[in-house]
Enzyme design. Structure first.
Site, short mmCIF file in Angstrom:
data_model
loop_
_atom_site.label_atom_id
_atom_site.label_comp_id
_atom_site.label_asym_id
_atom_site.label_seq_id
_atom_site.Cartn_x
_atom_site.Cartn_y
_atom_site.Cartn_z
N TYR A 1 26.63 -49.82 -16.37
CA TYR A 1 25.26 -49.30 -16.33
C TYR A 1 24.31 -50.47 -16.55
O TYR A 1 24.50 -51.27 -17.46
CB TYR A 1 25.09 -48.25 -17.43
CG TYR A 1 23.69 -47.67 -17.55
CD1 TYR A 1 23.24 -46.70 -16.66
CD2 TYR A 1 22.82 -48.10 -18.56
CE1 TYR A 1 21.96 -46.16 -16.77
CE2 TYR A 1 21.55 -47.55 -18.69
CZ TYR A 1 21.12 -46.59 -17.79
OH TYR A 1 19.86 -46.06 -17.91
N LYS B 1 17.58 -55.34 -25.99
CA LYS B 1 18.08 -54.87 -27.28
C LYS B 1 17.84 -55.88 -28.41
O LYS B 1 16.74 -55.98 -28.91
CB LYS B 1 19.53 -54.45 -27.15
CG LYS B 1 19.68 -53.31 -26.10
CD LYS B 1 20.96 -52.56 -26.22
CE LYS B 1 21.20 -51.60 -25.07
NZ LYS B 1 20.60 -50.29 -25.25
N ASP C 1 24.87 -59.30 -17.16
CA ASP C 1 24.01 -58.38 -17.90
C ASP C 1 24.39 -58.43 -19.37
O ASP C 1 25.37 -57.82 -19.81
CB ASP C 1 24.20 -56.96 -17.33
CG ASP C 1 23.37 -55.92 -18.09
OD1 ASP C 1 22.80 -56.27 -19.14
OD2 ASP C 1 23.32 -54.76 -17.64
N1 HOZ Z 1 21.08 -46.50 -22.28
C1 HOZ Z 1 21.34 -46.45 -23.65
C2 HOZ Z 1 22.77 -46.49 -23.97
N2 HOZ Z 1 23.61 -47.13 -23.09
C3 HOZ Z 1 20.77 -45.23 -24.30
C4 HOZ Z 1 19.38 -45.41 -24.69
C5 HOZ Z 1 18.80 -44.28 -25.51
O1 HOZ Z 1 19.08 -43.14 -25.27
O2 HOZ Z 1 18.02 -44.55 -26.39
#
Ligand code: HOZ
Length: 429
Positions: A144, A267, A239
């Site tokens: 992802y 992050k 990534d």
């Molecule tokens: N895309 C995030 C985890 N892979 C989740 C982000 C969220 O829901 O805060």
């Protein structure tokens, strides 16, 4: 733990926010029950709206490597905010931040700041297309890279969690330019290059996957991708949104000795504020506007409060932090294995540094095929049992858990006590 405050907030939220949440995996749909509404965080703990304390292994999905409300980061944020929260004009902190990233992350000669991992990946791939003059992208099934249209193809994270790996609303013509290969399988990448000669702009990869649960690269896989990209005139985009500054100060790139042409970050770099970045080879980055023809922009990009938080985070990430993260991870991993063995629960504990996943009902996970064979019903039982004992885990089999440096021996012991009881509950189902 019955949390009536969260229950009632979630009922109100669902009337005004789709699914009651602003990002789908937070809805707890894959594990049942209502999400816990959070009132505050402190160190390794979250406190729910009803005051209950949880040991937090979500860590805001990655950033909280130093724990919640880190004093230096909080101070940097309040000091910066007092001077103004957004200017839409350059600041000294952006320069300091860019210099820090270029000094630390392998392959990063120039960097552009943005506000989210989605933006970083989307922009890096536009740049790769603009630089190579090619349209196709290779990504891996179960990985992802944010929610840009062309990346929602066989995607992990919330899409894998909900069993809808492709999203409605993505035009078929857009998805057609995204080719998918199998993680840890170089032959599947080679086959795509052979089938689409001279048309692949980039390979994008999570060097250690977090978005199908934690899956490590096989020996030679990342080096193999590096060689394939170079051989076929494509760029390698690493990534590091999850792994950057988590798997070491130089991220997965440093840990595995691979250098991307472009690297995306998010992050941890933002210290818990909306800040992300992409960077890499100077000749590629110089194709970005205003130097080159590839457009990318953002009102809040390089925001003064976010860069203050990010700098305060980076300053604290010493070698001692990474040694501690490794020790904590090893203790958790060993304890989870023992708890599962004692309860005779078939589980595979996968960990790289400070990211990990317990996959239920399988012996090893190397790619999306093996990840998707895991027993998600058992995972849901485990999740609920841990939550009931005050341990807050990612609410999906397909999301990595993260610990921070403040998950000390006491916190680990409490976690493992809960794990032994929770495993017994899983076994009883
Ligand atoms: N895309 C995030 C985890 N892979 C989740 C982000 C969220 O829901 O805060």
């Amino acid at each position: 733990m019955s949390d009536q405050v969260s229950k009632s907030l979630h009922a109100r939220a669902q009337a005004r926010i789709p699914g009651g949440v602003n990002s789908p995996v937070r809805a707890f749909r894959a594990v049942g029950g209502d999400p816990v509404y959070i009132a505050r965080g402190e160190g390794p703990y979250l406190y729910g709206a009803d005051g209950a304390r949880y040991i937090d292994y979500v860590g805001s999905w990655g950033p909280m490597v130093l724990g919640h409300a880190n004093p230096a980061i909080t101070r940097a944020i309040t000091d910066a905010a007092a001077l103004g929260t957004s200017f839409g004009a350059p600041t000294e902190r952006e320069v300091l931040f860019a210099e820090a990233l270029c000094e630390t992350v392998p392959g990063v000669e120039m960097v552009r700041l943005c506000s989210s991992g989605t933006e970083a990946c989307m922009s890096a791939l536009r740049l790769a297309r603009g630089f190579t003059g090619r349209e196709k992208i290779i990504k891996f099934e179960g990985c992802y890279h944010g929610h840009a249209d062309f990346l929602l193809v066989k995607a992990g994270s919330g899409l894998a969690t909900m069993g809808v790996p492709d999203s409605a609303g993505v035009p078929a013509s857009v998805a057609a330019n995204t080719l998918t290969a199998r993680f840890n399988d170089l032959a599947s990448v080679e086959a795509l290059f052979a089938a689409h000669p001279d048309s692949v702009a980039a390979i994008i990869v999570e060097p250690v996957v977090g978005n199908m649960g934690c899956v490590a690269p096989r020996e030679g896989f990342l080096a193999g991708l590096r060689a394939l990209a170079t051989r076929h005139g494509a760029l390698l985009v690493i990534d590091e949104v999850m792994t950057g500054f988590r798997l070491g100060r130089s991220g997965a790139s440093g840990r595995y000795g691979v250098v991307g042409d472009l690297i995306t970050m998010g992050k941890i770099v933002g210290g818990g504020l909306p800040l992300a970045a992409f960077g890499g080879r100077r000749d590629v980055m110089e194709r970005l506007a205003p130097l080159g023809p590839v457009y990318q922009a953002g009102t809040l990009s390089g925001n003064p409060v976010a860069t203050a938080a990010g700098l305060a985070m980076l300053e604290q990430l010493t070698p001692g932090v990474y040694a501690a993260l490794e020790d904590i991870g090893a203790a958790l991993e060993a304890g989870f294995r023992e708890a599962a063995a004692a309860a005779k629960v078939r589980v595979c504990v996968q960990r790289v540094g400070a990211m990990w996943t317990l996959f239920f009902g399988v012996d090893a996970v190397t790619d999306w095929q093996s990840a998707s064979a895991s027993d998600t019903a058992r995972f849901a039982t485990w999740h609920r049992a841990m939550l009931a004992r005050g341990v807050y885990l990612p609410p999906s089999q397909y999301e990595a858990a993260f610990h921070g440096v403040l998950h000390d021996a006491t916190v680990v012991a409490e976690t493992l006590r809960a794990a032994r009881e929770a495993m017994a509950e899983v076994a009883a189902r």
